[in-house]
Design an enzyme around this catalytic site. Structure first.
Site, PDB file in Angstrom:
ATOM      1  N   GLY A  11       0.784  -1.235   0.000  1.00 38.77           N
ATOM      2  CA  GLY A  11       0.000   0.000   0.000  1.00 38.77           C
ATOM      3  C   GLY A  11       0.812   1.279   0.000  1.00 38.77           C
ATOM      4  CB  SER A  12       4.320   2.180  -0.805  1.00 36.98           C
ATOM      5  OG  SER A  12       4.511   1.753  -2.124  1.00 36.98           O
ATOM      6  CG  MET A  90      -1.305  -8.807  -5.734  1.00 33.03           C
ATOM      7  SD  MET A  90      -0.180  -7.896  -6.795  1.00 33.03           S
ATOM      8  CE  MET A  90       0.910  -9.231  -7.246  1.00 33.03           C
ATOM      9  NE  ARG A  91      -9.507 -11.948  -5.913  1.00 36.40           N
ATOM     10  CZ  ARG A  91     -10.647 -11.870  -5.220  1.00 36.40           C
ATOM     11  NH1 ARG A  91     -11.704 -11.301  -5.745  1.00 36.40           N
ATOM     12  NH2 ARG A  91     -10.701 -12.347  -4.014  1.00 36.40           N
ATOM     13  CG  HIS A 109       3.415  -2.605 -15.028  1.00 30.80           C
ATOM     14  ND1 HIS A 109       3.081  -3.821 -14.461  1.00 30.80           N
ATOM     15  CD2 HIS A 109       4.529  -2.819 -15.750  1.00 30.80           C
ATOM     16  CE1 HIS A 109       3.972  -4.724 -14.818  1.00 30.80           C
ATOM     17  NE2 HIS A 109       4.859  -4.143 -15.612  1.00 30.80           N
TER      18      HIS A 109
HETATM   19  C1  GRF Z   1       3.781  -1.257  -7.333  1.00 32.16           C
HETATM   20  O1  GRF Z   1       5.114  -1.470  -7.752  1.00 32.16           O
HETATM   21  C2  GRF Z   1       2.879  -1.134  -8.520  1.00 32.16           C
HETATM   22  O2  GRF Z   1       3.487  -0.609  -9.642  1.00 32.16           O
HETATM   23  C3  GRF Z   1       2.478  -2.576  -8.800  1.00 32.16           C
HETATM   24  O3  GRF Z   1       2.377  -3.153  -7.520  1.00 32.16           O
HETATM   25  C4  GRF Z   1       3.222  -2.478  -6.621  1.00 32.16           C
HETATM   26  C5  GRF Z   1       2.382  -2.099  -5.439  1.00 32.16           C
HETATM   27  O4  GRF Z   1       3.144  -1.568  -4.396  1.00 32.16           O
HETATM   28  N1  GRF Z   1       1.283  -2.633  -9.595  1.00 32.16           N
HETATM   29  P1  GRF Z   1       2.417  -0.909  -3.164  1.00 32.16           P
HETATM   30  O5  GRF Z   1       1.473  -1.957  -2.572  1.00 32.16           O
HETATM   31  O6  GRF Z   1       1.690   0.301  -3.637  1.00 32.16           O
HETATM   32  O7  GRF Z   1       3.521  -0.563  -2.198  1.00 32.16           O
END
Ligand code: GRF
Length: 202
Positions: A11-12, A90-91, A109
């Protein structure tokens, strides 16, 4: 404009969006709901800490993507959500969901698409030995990491980089580009024609 964020992990990027919102940098955008398929996602904690409502999407046997997305649609409709932001979700979304929210689902991405699609964009680029990689913000269509590109930021791969140091710089780039694109969207500055996206400047 009511925004929902879908997140499965750390969730960063969600946090970067929350920080931008708190700093008044999302224009009229307001994150009203954070949805996750993962009850353990630190993203859910981050949302709660910011006082944002969370929703755990149903998973498990018998719960198809289609059914789970229908539950999501109900939640979004109830809150008048106009923009869906994927932040490490992730889904894969169902075709029905993507069609219903066409032009209103945005993803980030960690590579310069169309290179290095898929789960391991940073690692794949690093292992391939490219000298420049980066991040891409794009609209979501039915295919994985494929929709029209809204913005990209290049990140050079340095000779002394480890996968960790590269990851850090990629995430830093993500955290600056994502809130900016979301603001442009909220301000109505983004138009899409086919695969071509234009962003109106001030
Ligand atoms: C990020 O690198 C984003 O580009 C990808 O998943 C990662 C999620 O990171 N789709 P976070 O959970 O926001 O830290």
């Amino acid at each position: 404009m009511n925004i929902a964020v879908f997140a499965s992990g750390r969730g960063s990027n969600l946090q970067a969006l929350i920080d931008a919102q708190n700093a008044g940098e999302l224009a009229g955008g307001r994150i009203v709901l954070v949805l996750s398929d993962n009850p353990e996602a630190p993203a859910l904690e981050k949302a709660r800490a910011a006082g944002i409502e969370t929703f755990l999407l149903p998973a498990g046997p018998g719960m198809t993507r289609h059914r789970s997305d229908n539950v999501a649609v109900e939640q979004l409709a109830e809150r008048g959500v106009e923009l869906v932001v994927l932040a490490g979700y992730m889904r894969l979304l169902s075709d029905e969901f993507v069609d219903r929210y066409k032009g209103r689902v945005i993803n980030i991405h960690p590579s310069l698409l169309p290179a290095f699609k898929g789960l391991h964009g940073i690692r794949d680029a690093y292992e391939h030995g490219v000298k420049i990689t980066g991040v891409t913000v794009h609209f979501v269509d039915r295919k994985l990491d494929n929709g029209p590109v809204i913005a990209q930021k290049a990140v050079p791969v340095l000779q002394e980089d480890t996968i960790q140091s590269l990851e850090e710089r990629i995430h830093k780039a993500e955290h600056s580009i994502y809130p900016e694109v979301i603001r442009f969207y909220v301000e109505g500055r983004i138009t899409v024609r086919g695969r071509k996206v234009t962003v109106k400047n001030d």
